[in-house]
Write a protein that holds these residues in place. Sequence first.
Motif, PDB file in Angstrom:
ATOM      1  N   GLY A  66      36.103  41.256  24.841  1.00 47.17           N
ATOM      2  CA  GLY A  66      36.986  41.195  26.006  1.00 47.17           C
ATOM      3  C   GLY A  66      38.429  40.925  25.630  1.00 47.17           C
ATOM      4  O   GLY A  66      38.966  41.530  24.713  1.00 47.17           O
ATOM      5  N   LEU A  67      39.040  39.990  26.314  1.00 49.92           N
ATOM      6  CA  LEU A  67      40.439  39.638  26.059  1.00 49.92           C
ATOM      7  C   LEU A  67      40.583  38.483  25.071  1.00 49.92           C
ATOM      8  O   LEU A  67      41.680  37.957  24.889  1.00 49.92           O
ATOM      9  CB  LEU A  67      41.127  39.276  27.377  1.00 49.92           C
ATOM     10  N   SER A  68      39.500  38.079  24.408  1.00 54.99           N
ATOM     11  CA  SER A  68      39.560  36.912  23.532  1.00 54.99           C
ATOM     12  C   SER A  68      40.493  37.102  22.346  1.00 54.99           C
ATOM     13  O   SER A  68      40.919  36.131  21.750  1.00 54.99           O
ATOM     14  CB  SER A  68      38.162  36.528  23.041  1.00 54.99           C
ATOM     15  N   ARG A  69      40.838  38.315  22.003  1.00 52.73           N
ATOM     16  CA  ARG A  69      41.778  38.570  20.905  1.00 52.73           C
ATOM     17  C   ARG A  69      43.171  38.888  21.436  1.00 52.73           C
ATOM     18  O   ARG A  69      43.977  39.495  20.753  1.00 52.73           O
ATOM     19  CB  ARG A  69      41.275  39.723  20.049  1.00 52.73           C
ATOM     20  N   VAL A  92      32.727  35.100  31.167  1.00 53.03           N
ATOM     21  CA  VAL A  92      33.202  33.801  30.700  1.00 53.03           C
ATOM     22  C   VAL A  92      34.576  33.991  30.063  1.00 53.03           C
ATOM     23  O   VAL A  92      34.965  35.108  29.729  1.00 53.03           O
ATOM     24  CB  VAL A  92      32.221  33.174  29.678  1.00 53.03           C
ATOM     25  N   MET A  93      35.292  32.909  29.905  1.00 51.92           N
ATOM     26  CA  MET A  93      36.647  32.937  29.346  1.00 51.92           C
ATOM     27  C   MET A  93      36.584  32.574  27.855  1.00 51.92           C
ATOM     28  O   MET A  93      37.275  31.668  27.399  1.00 51.92           O
ATOM     29  CB  MET A  93      37.532  31.972  30.122  1.00 51.92           C
ATOM     30  N   ARG A  94      35.782  33.291  27.088  1.00 51.46           N
ATOM     31  CA  ARG A  94      35.550  32.999  25.671  1.00 51.46           C
ATOM     32  C   ARG A  94      36.858  33.094  24.879  1.00 51.46           C
ATOM     33  O   ARG A  94      37.520  34.115  24.873  1.00 51.46           O
ATOM     34  CB  ARG A  94      34.525  33.987  25.117  1.00 51.46           C
ATOM     35  N   PRO A 120      38.760  27.651  30.395  1.00 45.98           N
ATOM     36  CA  PRO A 120      37.875  26.512  30.655  1.00 45.98           C
ATOM     37  C   PRO A 120      37.653  25.610  29.442  1.00 45.98           C
ATOM     38  O   PRO A 120      37.931  25.994  28.321  1.00 45.98           O
ATOM     39  CB  PRO A 120      36.569  27.220  30.986  1.00 45.98           C
ATOM     40  N   PRO A 121      37.081  24.442  29.714  1.00 52.88           N
ATOM     41  CA  PRO A 121      36.466  23.687  28.618  1.00 52.88           C
ATOM     42  C   PRO A 121      35.192  24.440  28.223  1.00 52.88           C
ATOM     43  O   PRO A 121      34.770  25.351  28.923  1.00 52.88           O
ATOM     44  CB  PRO A 121      36.151  22.337  29.252  1.00 52.88           C
TER      45      PRO A 121
END
Length: 162
Positions: A66-69, A92-94, A120-121
């Motif tokens: 996803g957008l994690s990078r 999720v916001m990984r 998130p946490p």
Amino acid sequence: MRRLGSLLTVAVAGGLLVLYMSAPPLVLLDTGGYEETTVTVRSTNGTELGTVDVRIADTQTKRVIGLSRTDRLAANSGMLFVHETGGSKSYVMRNMSFAIDIIFIDGDGTITEVTTAQPPPDDEPPYTGIGQYVLEVPAGWAAERGVEPGDRVEIPDSVRAP
């Protein structure tokens, strides 16, 4: 001496296995690059609410990354997640460090849910909605344009799931 060489080989191989197993999984994945396109969001009466230049996440690997990078999103940019079928999807916001709007879209382009997600946490629950496509844009993008469920996203035929 031969026994020492065998032990070193096992130790080195074991060390590589430990490194492989302990490395963050995203580091080990190859995305193969992203195709790009532009999608248009329209209100229920057909008025254009905005366009978004998107990277297309159309494989399992690309959807997991996803957008994690990504360090940030420009004003009218985002990512379009393409699933083979519709239904309940959880996101999720990984490894995310910035907020986004998550827009769930059914197979015919109708928006079913719009939510703003904060980084998130680790124990944050996933964001869930119904759709075949998910559009992620900078936080506030949807509210600034009045995007809401029932509006439509025009997804080019070349991107649509089979």
